[in-house]
Enzyme design. Structure first.
Site, PDB file in Angstrom:
ATOM      1  N   LYS A 120       1.725   6.205   6.062  1.00  0.00           N
ATOM      2  CA  LYS A 120       0.452   6.512   5.401  1.00  0.00           C
ATOM      3  C   LYS A 120      -0.703   5.789   6.081  1.00  0.00           C
ATOM      4  CE  LYS A 120       1.663   4.792   1.354  1.00  0.00           C
ATOM      5  NZ  LYS A 120       3.003   4.262   1.605  1.00  0.00           N
ATOM      6  N   ARG A 159      -0.468   4.425  -7.547  1.00  0.00           N
ATOM      7  CA  ARG A 159       0.958   4.160  -7.372  1.00  0.00           C
ATOM      8  C   ARG A 159       1.717   4.327  -8.682  1.00  0.00           C
ATOM      9  NH1 ARG A 159       0.757   0.625  -2.566  1.00  0.00           N
ATOM     10  NH2 ARG A 159       2.793  -0.130  -1.953  1.00  0.00           N
ATOM     11  N   ARG A 187       8.746  -2.301  12.887  1.00  0.00           N
ATOM     12  CA  ARG A 187       7.372  -2.765  12.650  1.00  0.00           C
ATOM     13  C   ARG A 187       7.326  -4.292  12.746  1.00  0.00           C
ATOM     14  NH1 ARG A 187       4.293  -0.398   7.469  1.00  0.00           N
ATOM     15  NH2 ARG A 187       4.808  -2.201   6.215  1.00  0.00           N
ATOM     16  N   ARG A 240       3.954  -9.472   7.718  1.00  0.00           N
ATOM     17  CA  ARG A 240       3.623  -9.483   6.286  1.00  0.00           C
ATOM     18  C   ARG A 240       4.696 -10.207   5.495  1.00  0.00           C
ATOM     19  NH1 ARG A 240       1.936  -3.445   4.514  1.00  0.00           N
ATOM     20  NH2 ARG A 240       3.045  -4.191   2.690  1.00  0.00           N
ATOM     21  N   ARG A 248      10.491  -2.820  -2.964  1.00  0.00           N
ATOM     22  CA  ARG A 248       9.345  -1.906  -2.859  1.00  0.00           C
ATOM     23  C   ARG A 248       9.806  -0.448  -2.922  1.00  0.00           C
ATOM     24  NH1 ARG A 248       7.205  -4.201   2.481  1.00  0.00           N
ATOM     25  NH2 ARG A 248       5.652  -2.546   2.507  1.00  0.00           N
TER      26      ARG A 248
HETATM   27  P1  AMP Z   1       1.101  -1.759   0.676  1.00  0.00           P
HETATM   28  O1  AMP Z   1       0.344  -2.439   1.773  1.00  0.00           O
HETATM   29  O2  AMP Z   1       0.453  -0.482   0.226  1.00  0.00           O
HETATM   30  O3  AMP Z   1       2.558  -1.579   0.984  1.00  0.00           O
HETATM   31  O4  AMP Z   1       1.031  -2.733  -0.585  1.00  0.00           O
HETATM   32  C1  AMP Z   1       1.575  -4.041  -0.536  1.00  0.00           C
HETATM   33  C2  AMP Z   1       1.782  -4.563  -1.955  1.00  0.00           C
HETATM   34  O5  AMP Z   1       0.533  -4.621  -2.640  1.00  0.00           O
HETATM   35  C3  AMP Z   1       2.658  -3.692  -2.832  1.00  0.00           C
HETATM   36  O6  AMP Z   1       4.044  -3.940  -2.625  1.00  0.00           O
HETATM   37  C4  AMP Z   1       2.191  -4.108  -4.216  1.00  0.00           C
HETATM   38  O7  AMP Z   1       2.687  -5.397  -4.563  1.00  0.00           O
HETATM   39  C5  AMP Z   1       0.700  -4.274  -4.013  1.00  0.00           C
HETATM   40  N1  AMP Z   1      -0.022  -3.000  -4.260  1.00  0.00           N
HETATM   41  C6  AMP Z   1      -0.718  -2.273  -3.336  1.00  0.00           C
HETATM   42  N2  AMP Z   1      -1.258  -1.183  -3.913  1.00  0.00           N
HETATM   43  C7  AMP Z   1      -0.899  -1.222  -5.222  1.00  0.00           C
HETATM   44  C8  AMP Z   1      -1.125  -0.365  -6.328  1.00  0.00           C
HETATM   45  N3  AMP Z   1      -1.847   0.759  -6.216  1.00  0.00           N
HETATM   46  N4  AMP Z   1      -0.598  -0.735  -7.522  1.00  0.00           N
HETATM   47  C9  AMP Z   1       0.112  -1.863  -7.670  1.00  0.00           C
HETATM   48  N5  AMP Z   1       0.383  -2.710  -6.661  1.00  0.00           N
HETATM   49  C10 AMP Z   1      -0.109  -2.384  -5.442  1.00  0.00           C
END
Ligand code: AMP
Length: 196
Positions: free
Chosen positions: A13, A88, A127, A139, A150
């Protein structure tokens, strides 16, 4: 152009959103990036989010809804935006829909990148390896345990969004396993058709 990307962690994404940002001149709004920035800055939100993020869980709807509502009100979102990692959960999608209607705005497309989970685990591993090779920082949630969590969170809380947006006639599902350029081309075709 207002666009949502759906798909599990590692589906591509962020990569695709970045490419569209350049082409359409609209920002990529990644709630993950915004939350990581809050954690680094040591803000109140960052402090509340850090442990949940590190464990691969979801931050509360209230926090992310607020961050996004504030962000899309900023001037650079005037021509549109690409949401990457938000909504989400179905409650987040409902709040987003209310926020957009209150501002007389609507979504142009919801694109889901479909991928198989085994391949995702390999993608995450590469990655991490690429980041390390490039001298970058990995990360803190890019480890197998947090990644599995996740994925589980995705299946349980985010996957139902496909049905939600399908019910609204807005969902387009694309093969996220195709090569990166091919995925970009299929996204562009969808967007050209949605603009027609
Ligand atoms: P991402 O970079 O999108 O994989 O997000 C990393 C982490 O941020 C996720 O595993 C969640 O802990 C938190 N996070 C990001 N976006 C959301 C969302 N829309 N709702 C809840 N937690 C989020």
């Amino acid at each position: 152009m207002r666009l949502i990307f759906l798909g599990p962690p590692g589906a591509g994404k962020g990569t695709q959103a970045k490419r569209l940002t350049e082409k359409y001149g609209i920002p990529q709004l990644s709630t993950g990036d915004m939350l990581r920035a809050a954690v680094s800055a040591g803000t109140e939100i960052g402090k509340r989010a850090k442990a949940v993020m590190d464990a691969g869980g979801l931050v509360s709807d209230d926090i992310v809804n607020q961050i996004v509502a504030e962000r899309i009100a900023q001037a650079d979102c005037g021509k549109g935006f690409i949401l990457d990692g938000y909504p989400r959960t179905v409650p987040q999608a409902k709040v987003l829909s209310e926020t957009l209607s209150a501002n007389d705005l609507k979504l142009d497309a919801v694109i889901e990148l479909k991928v198989d989970e085994e391949a995702l685990v390999r993608r995450i591993e590469s990655r991490v390896a690429e980041t390390v090779a490039a001298g970058g920082t990995v990360r803190s949630d890019d480890n197998p345990e947090a990644f599995r969590k996740r994925l589980a969170e995705y299946r349980e809380k985010t996957a139902p969004l496909s049905e939600y947006y399908q019910g609204q006639g807005q969902l387009v599902v694309l093969d996220g396993m195709a090569d990166v350029d091919a995925v970009t081309r299929s996204i562009e075709t969808v967007l050209e058709n949605s603009a027609a």
